[in-house]
Design a protein around this motif. Sequence first.
Motif, short mmCIF file in Angstrom:
data_model
loop_
_atom_site.label_atom_id
_atom_site.label_comp_id
_atom_site.label_asym_id
_atom_site.label_seq_id
_atom_site.Cartn_x
_atom_site.Cartn_y
_atom_site.Cartn_z
N SER A 23 0.39 -1.39 0.32
CA SER A 23 -0.10 -0.33 -0.07
C SER A 23 0.81 1.24 0.05
N LEU A 24 0.74 2.18 -0.95
CA LEU A 24 1.70 3.36 -0.85
C LEU A 24 0.52 4.91 -0.40
N THR A 25 1.20 5.54 0.35
CA THR A 25 0.13 6.79 0.73
C THR A 25 1.25 7.33 1.14
N ARG A 26 1.13 9.10 0.88
CA ARG A 26 1.76 10.30 0.87
C ARG A 26 2.67 10.10 2.55
N GLY A 27 4.21 9.81 2.16
CA GLY A 27 4.83 10.33 3.32
C GLY A 27 6.56 9.70 2.91
N VAL A 28 7.67 9.36 3.89
CA VAL A 28 8.14 8.93 3.19
C VAL A 28 8.73 7.51 4.19
N LEU A 29 8.00 6.92 4.50
CA LEU A 29 8.68 5.70 5.79
C LEU A 29 8.53 4.49 5.09
N TYR A 30 9.00 3.26 5.04
CA TYR A 30 8.83 2.05 4.73
C TYR A 30 8.55 1.46 5.65
N HIS A 31 7.37 0.03 6.07
CA HIS A 31 7.03 -0.18 6.98
C HIS A 31 7.46 -2.00 6.71
N LEU A 32 7.32 -2.81 7.16
CA LEU A 32 7.65 -4.19 6.48
C LEU A 32 6.92 -4.94 7.35
N THR A 33 5.38 -5.63 7.65
CA THR A 33 5.52 -6.53 8.46
C THR A 33 4.83 -7.68 8.10
N GLY A 34 4.41 -8.88 8.70
CA GLY A 34 4.81 -10.61 8.18
C GLY A 34 4.99 -11.18 8.93
N LEU A 35 6.08 -10.65 10.25
CA LEU A 35 7.00 -12.18 10.16
C LEU A 35 8.65 -12.44 9.46
N GLY A 36 9.26 -11.42 9.06
CA GLY A 36 10.59 -12.03 8.20
C GLY A 36 11.27 -11.71 8.75
N ASP A 37 12.39 -12.60 8.26
CA ASP A 37 14.05 -12.71 9.18
C ASP A 37 14.62 -11.24 8.56
N GLU A 38 16.08 -11.24 8.76
CA GLU A 38 16.85 -10.37 8.34
C GLU A 38 17.19 -10.02 7.13
#
Length: 515
Positions: A23-38
């Motif tokens: 999902s893209l909205t106005r801003g500059v941050l990157y959020h990753l969810t879903g229990l991903g590893d390094e």
Amino acid sequence: MLVKTYCAAVNGLDVTTVTIEVSLTRGVLYHLTGLGDEAVRESRDRIAAALMNCGYKFPVADITVNMAPADIRKEGSGYDLPLAIGILAANGNIQSDMLGRYMLVGELGLDGTLQPIRGALPISIRARAEKFKGLIVPKQNIREAAVVNQLDVYGMENITEVIQFLNGGGGFEPERIDTRREFYEQQSHFDLDFADVRGQESVKRALEVAAAGGHNLIMIGPPGSGKSMMAKRLPGILPPLSLSESLETTQIHSVAGKLGRNMSLISQRPFRAPHHTISQVALVGGGNNPQPGEISLAHNGVLFADELPEFNKSTLEVLRQPLEDRKITISRAKYTIEFPCSFMFVASMNPCPCGYYGDPTHTCVCTPGQIQRYMNKISGPLLDRIDIQCEIAALSFDDISKAAPGEPSALIRERVIAARRIQEERFKDFKGIHCNAQMTERMIHQFAEPDEQSLRLLRMGMERLKLSARAYNRILKVARTIADLDGSERVQSPHIAEAIGYRNLDRGDWAERGV
């Protein structure tokens, strides 16, 4: 804008379809969810560099990525491609109507090239089961993934090709492999042949019996007597893999990342020979990122343990349950995974620490106590799971120079296949039983019950040779296989006599002979 792409998470041999929501909205941050590893969390930097070097701009926006189902851990770099495609589609660079029809996997290089991933075959099987139209994989994984029919599999060199394809660009054709033709063409090509082995006819006979019945085997003899040489030729006389066995074996090697480039199906039975310094985890599997161990990589093939007493005793003990159950369940705090491990266990060892106990050409310098301690490195319960125990003597120069070339593996294999066909017919109504080595005690009484004369011979042999009680069922199993090689419906005295000869280590006086 919300966009969804699809990939898969591989945990052991289990594959789960993963939906990546961007999902893209106005801003500059990157959020990753879903229990991903390094490795998954680091994908943002790889994707940004790859897009820039391929002429695309990483969106300047507030990007939220969710990898569903969020309660399953996502491990590895194979999520790079679907993440990058999802971000581009959400930014309007890719037509999103194509994304729901294809599953995507692949690691991105900084120049946009696609790097190979593990588990392409089980992912391909999952994509077909989920009714996807096609699967996009790195070029190096194309033959492995294209084994699955009724699924369009595309091998791509870089992310630019993937973008062109999803935007409706032409020039891309799914890979087509004649799996059956390639599989059967490669089944009989072996580099090693029993024709190269001069002499040692009794040991070659024991190997033939072991192959015909799926029996575990151990060879005891001095250094240089040919134990390893003959063990390495064992796959050449085993029955050929069936397509279903090959598919199962290939999946295990795919998950472990052991398939070579441009490989499709494994067509020959695996032969694994781990060094005696191997750890328990490397042998049975596991680790932080659960991987199959050597016993699973030997599934449907041979696990060879050279110099058996040199292995750590606790490491050898973990083989006891897999040898009986033919599967291994690995339970840790964060996961429980089951791998198949139906293999023939073949081992070799010296008869004593110096290696020359019982050798007529060398003098053994070991005491009976040293020999006994050396033999005690192999526990009784493990030895109990080895049906055939044969001694092997070193050949003299005259025997080597005058001996004629041995019988070719192809001829031995024909007899083994004929015996296995008899067993397949015998056990067709018993689920999970395919050869004589897998018989239960009830089946032994049903299919391998000796006649009165054979029973007297068996009783006399056990009393004279001081054989242990555990040898009784093993002798009958092996005798049943010898009878199958002879084409005999009943177990007869010669079959019992030969089977008794394969229980050398069960003799009560073994460590005192020749001292």
